[in-house]
Scaffold this motif. Structure first.
Motif, PDB file in Angstrom:
ATOM      1  N   LEU A  40      21.683 -19.947  13.605  1.00 41.46           N
ATOM      2  CA  LEU A  40      21.533 -20.738  14.833  1.00 41.46           C
ATOM      3  C   LEU A  40      20.431 -21.787  14.685  1.00 41.46           C
ATOM      4  N   ALA A  41      19.311 -21.389  14.089  1.00 36.98           N
ATOM      5  CA  ALA A  41      18.218 -22.345  13.887  1.00 36.98           C
ATOM      6  C   ALA A  41      18.674 -23.502  12.998  1.00 36.98           C
ATOM      7  N   GLY A  42      19.459 -23.202  11.976  1.00 34.73           N
ATOM      8  CA  GLY A  42      19.978 -24.253  11.099  1.00 34.73           C
ATOM      9  C   GLY A  42      20.909 -25.196  11.826  1.00 34.73           C
ATOM     10  N   ILE A  43      21.768 -24.633  12.664  1.00 38.23           N
ATOM     11  CA  ILE A  43      22.696 -25.473  13.434  1.00 38.23           C
ATOM     12  C   ILE A  43      21.923 -26.387  14.381  1.00 38.23           C
ATOM     13  N   VAL A  61      13.790 -32.819   9.583  1.00 36.95           N
ATOM     14  CA  VAL A  61      14.451 -31.819  10.428  1.00 36.95           C
ATOM     15  C   VAL A  61      15.721 -31.312   9.748  1.00 36.95           C
ATOM     16  N   SER A  62      16.404 -32.171   9.050  1.00 38.27           N
ATOM     17  CA  SER A  62      17.590 -31.761   8.305  1.00 38.27           C
ATOM     18  C   SER A  62      17.225 -30.803   7.177  1.00 38.27           C
ATOM     19  N   VAL A  63      16.160 -31.083   6.455  1.00 37.53           N
ATOM     20  CA  VAL A  63      15.689 -30.184   5.406  1.00 37.53           C
ATOM     21  C   VAL A  63      15.336 -28.823   6.013  1.00 37.53           C
ATOM     22  N   PHE A  66      18.690 -26.984   6.696  1.00 41.48           N
ATOM     23  CA  PHE A  66      19.324 -26.475   5.483  1.00 41.48           C
ATOM     24  C   PHE A  66      18.498 -25.362   4.839  1.00 41.48           C
ATOM     25  N   THR A  67      17.187 -25.413   5.019  1.00 42.25           N
ATOM     26  CA  THR A  67      16.347 -24.323   4.537  1.00 42.25           C
ATOM     27  C   THR A  67      16.629 -23.052   5.325  1.00 42.25           C
TER      28      THR A  67
END
Length: 94
Positions: A40-43, A61-63, A66-67
């Motif tokens: 959820l955090a990644g989404i 924020v994208s990194v 994906f992390t």
């Protein structure tokens, strides 16, 4: 000079460095069952990265997103490392 790329590289290094102990602690206290939180955090992060106009902030924020997704794989790997005795097992969990 383009400092944004250096900022993105530094932020990536810091984010990955922070997530290493986060994954270890998450597996220790919650087991691999906490993986939906990372999903959820990644989404949320990747979705936010699509909405941010500033290039460097969007990339960072994208990194982060994906992390979070990579951390799901690492949670399952961490469980195997604990089973092999490379990391301590939480005695309060079965």
């Amino acid at each position: 000079m383009n400092w944004q790329s250096v900022l993105i590289g530094l932020a990536s290094f810091v984010i990955i460095g922070i997530f290493h102990p986060v994954v270890i602690k998450a597996e220790y206290y919650f087991s691999k069952k906490i993986w939906p939180v990372f999903l959820l955090a990644g989404i949320v992060c990747v979705g936010a990265a699509l909405c941010v106009r500033q290039y460097a902030v969007s990339a960072i924020v994208s990194v982060l997103g994906f992390t979070c997704w990579w951390s799901i794989k690492e949670l399952f790997e961490q469980e195997k490392r604990v089973a092999r005795g490379q990391f301590p097992k939480n005695p309060k969990r079965k």
